[in-house]
Enzyme design. Structure first.
Site, PDB file in Angstrom:
ATOM      1  N   CYS A  80      41.511  -6.290  89.271  1.00  0.00           N
ATOM      2  CA  CYS A  80      41.674  -4.869  89.603  1.00  0.00           C
ATOM      3  C   CYS A  80      40.965  -4.475  90.891  1.00  0.00           C
ATOM      4  O   CYS A  80      41.167  -3.380  91.402  1.00  0.00           O
ATOM      5  CB  CYS A  80      41.194  -4.001  88.452  1.00  0.00           C
ATOM      6  SG  CYS A  80      42.156  -4.265  86.949  1.00  0.00           S
ATOM      7  N   CYS A 198      43.957   6.064  78.220  1.00  0.00           N
ATOM      8  CA  CYS A 198      44.229   4.752  78.811  1.00  0.00           C
ATOM      9  C   CYS A 198      45.023   4.936  80.096  1.00  0.00           C
ATOM     10  O   CYS A 198      45.972   5.736  80.134  1.00  0.00           O
ATOM     11  CB  CYS A 198      45.044   3.891  77.853  1.00  0.00           C
ATOM     12  SG  CYS A 198      44.255   3.618  76.245  1.00  0.00           S
ATOM     13  N   SER A 199      44.664   4.184  81.148  1.00  0.00           N
ATOM     14  CA  SER A 199      45.438   4.277  82.381  1.00  0.00           C
ATOM     15  C   SER A 199      46.827   3.688  82.131  1.00  0.00           C
ATOM     16  O   SER A 199      46.993   2.780  81.327  1.00  0.00           O
ATOM     17  CB  SER A 199      44.725   3.549  83.524  1.00  0.00           C
ATOM     18  OG  SER A 199      44.421   2.223  83.166  1.00  0.00           O
ATOM     19  N   HIS A 324      47.496   3.419  87.856  1.00  0.00           N
ATOM     20  CA  HIS A 324      46.701   2.208  88.109  1.00  0.00           C
ATOM     21  C   HIS A 324      47.596   1.003  88.398  1.00  0.00           C
ATOM     22  O   HIS A 324      47.746   0.121  87.560  1.00  0.00           O
ATOM     23  CB  HIS A 324      45.796   1.951  86.900  1.00  0.00           C
ATOM     24  CG  HIS A 324      44.882   0.773  87.040  1.00  0.00           C
ATOM     25  ND1 HIS A 324      44.443   0.287  88.262  1.00  0.00           N
ATOM     26  CD2 HIS A 324      44.307  -0.024  86.086  1.00  0.00           C
ATOM     27  CE1 HIS A 324      43.659  -0.754  88.050  1.00  0.00           C
ATOM     28  NE2 HIS A 324      43.566  -0.969  86.752  1.00  0.00           N
TER      29      HIS A 324
END
Lengths: 380, 173
Positions: A80, A198-199, A324
């Site tokens: 990430c 949650c992304s 994301h």
């Protein structure tokens, strides 16, 4: 040491793009950054691309799109933190004297690769027993709430705040506010975390043009923002079980960045942090030294972390609100910090900030705290 | 106590190479690493000690008792896992933390700090919602072995069926 400045930023809106690919998105972001920098693209003498799942030579596919093929292109993968690592590699090349003007891009087309929960590293024993990334953070949340005597409702306020910020961001995947009741009523993903904590699965790209201070002055780049530090650390192997409610990896990376930038956490005016899940934001800002351990959710309740508060966190909407696309995330954080420091963040503008921080981290395997963590300090 | 590869191939294949073994008594255990210099323990096993950099770590069988550090109930997972299921981080008494599924306990009865016992057992196909790479039986009746945790009192009986026999399903709640 050579000063490095961000002179142009650009990004696609994050979201789901079934009819486009990562390279097309990367090209859009890169062209936007070049336009924002107002430079001749032939000045760019190096380019770095961060992504996780886009395969071989993704960067060359983008430079081929936008007419700057032939220059040195480097592709980096750091989970990430891939986009943030591309920015870091770009600034290292400038400080080393190898390049004067560098393009750094993060890109990802995740919706064509995944649905639902991401697993930790392939072949890792934790993934093989059924641990998911939401599961990792759910377990950290469970322990954090228990250790500090906090409630799920207090945790859910992080999602409410970030989605409210995203509602003011034209580049965000979700541009709709949510209530705490909606967060708590959304379906469970990994208890205690619900869907709105949650992304999401996202596609998108973000780009930054960096150059030397000399070049920026020579070209009269008045809106240039100094990249004062860009630190990277990897997670240590644990030789005994340790607390999962604090992040030594984030702390160590932040301290390395603060030292190079010559600042302390008390100098930070706002931060973009890796809120892949609601609990993650608390763990990040406490690891960064911006809030005392166990106090962040109380600070959110008091409004300290919202735009207009004492120390705004994730004014862009963060990963929860903005989206994301893994490799793009770290570069998009730098885009937001630059826009805020320039005073060009529109409705979500923070009142005259001087120092902004971007924090990214990712990766998880058995017996290791995390894989890659970056902290970048930008100063107006 | 280390199982030879021939014995292991009779008893079953570990679900991830090298992470567990079955002893001659038919009981399975996780395999960790122990540093003879500073005493640090690791799971999964590693080559070099992160604390003191000694390179002669011993591969050791890990004990089965531990304490629940934290847990979750997973409702959305990869296709091969049937949801929901309880998953926890368990601190084994050998001073390593292991992630694993909890069974024979209701979600609302799980408590931080509870004592748990690890059992190596066949990975039953009924655990899995679809046919994944791993399944309960491989080729000539060989089993895939993995592990799960149970509350200390609930764990009893031989965890692994005698060598060569397919899983009976009795081990699955």
């Amino acid at each position: 040491m050579t000063d490095v400045y961000a002179v142009g930023v650009g990004m696609t809106r994050f979201g789901k793009y079934p009819d486009r690919d990562a390279f097309d998105l990367g090209a859009e972001a890169a062209l936007a950054a070049i336009k924002d920098a107002d430079i001749d693209p032939r000045m760019i003498d190096g380019a770095y691309f961060g992504h996780v799942y886009q395969g071989m030579n993704a960067g060359q596919r983008v430079t081929g799109h936008i007419g700057i093929s032939g220059i040195p292109v480097t592709n980096v993968e750091n989970v990430c933190s891939s986009g943030a690592t591309a920015v870091r590699e770009a600034q290292i090349a400038i400080r080393a004297g190898e390049h004067d003007v560098v393009l750094a891009v993060g890109l990802e087309h995740l919706s064509s690769k995944f649905r639902g929960a991401l697993a930790p590293e392939e072949g890792d024993v934790e993934g093989a027993v059924g641990l998911t990334m939401p599961g990792v953070y759910a377990m950290r949340a469970r322990r954090y709430l228990a250790d500090f005597g906090l409630t799920h409702a207090q945790l859910g306020m992080v999602a409410v705040k970030n989605k409210a910020n995203a509602a003011m961001n034209p580049f965000a995947q979700y541009q709709k506010t949510v209530t705490l009741e909606e967060v708590l009523a959304s379906r469970p993903i990994a208890e205690p975390l619900n869907l709105l904590e949650c992304s999401p699965v996202s596609d998108g790209a973000a780009a930054v043009i960096l150059m030397t201070g000399d070049k920026a002055r020579q070209l009269g780049k008045g809106r240039a923002i100094r990249l004062a530090a860009s630190a990277l650390r990897s997670g240590k192997v644990e030789s005994e079980p340790s607390s999962m409610t604090f992040e030594p990896l984030t702390r160590d990376t932040a301290n390395a960045a603060y030292e190079v930038a010559g600042i302390g956490p008390e100098d930070v005016d706002f931060a973009e942090v890796h809120d892949c899940f609601s609990i993650a934001e608390a763990l990040r800002v406490e690891g960064l030294g911006l809030f005392e351990q166990g106090t962040y959710l109380l600070a959110v309740e008091r409004g300290e972390a919202q735009i207009g508060g004492r120390l705004p966190i994730n004014p862009s909407g963060g990963l929860l609100g903005k989206g994301h696309p893994l490799g793009a995330t770290g570069a998009a954080q730098v885009v937001e910090v630059v826009r805020q420091l320039r005073g060009e963040a529109g409705q979500r503008q923070i009142d005259s900030p001087r120092v902004g921080v971007a924090h990214c981290r990712g990766g998880k395997a058995a017996g290791v705290e995390g894989a890659a963590c970056t902290v970048q300090v930008l100063v107006r | 106590m280390t199982t030879t590869s021939a014995e292991m191939s009779q008893a079953g294949m570990p679900f991830v190479p090298g992470v567990l073994e079955v002893g001659p008594d038919g009981k399975g255990h996780l395999v960790g690493a122990h540093c003879p210099g500073c005493g640090a323990s690791y799971f999964p096993a590693r080559s070099v000690c992160s604390r003191c950099l000694r390179g002669d770590l011993e591969r050791v069988p890990l004990g089965s008792s531990g304490t629940l550090y934290t847990y979750t109930v997973i409702h959305q997972s990869l296709p091969q896992f049937e949801t929901p299921y309880i998953l926890g981080y368990v601190d084994l008494d050998d001073n390593v933390r292991v992630a694993g599924q909890l069974v024979d306990v209701e979600a609302d009865a799980v408590e931080l700090g509870m004592r748990l016992t690890l059992q190596v057992e066949p990975l039953a196909s009924q655990t899995l919602a679809s046919q994944p790479l791993q399944s309960g039986e491989v080729g000539e009746g060989k089993q895939v072995l993995w592990f799960r945790f149970r509350p200390e009192a609930a764990a009893s009986g031989p965890p692994v069926p005698p060598t060569g026999k397919p899983p009976t399903g009795k081990e699955q709640p």
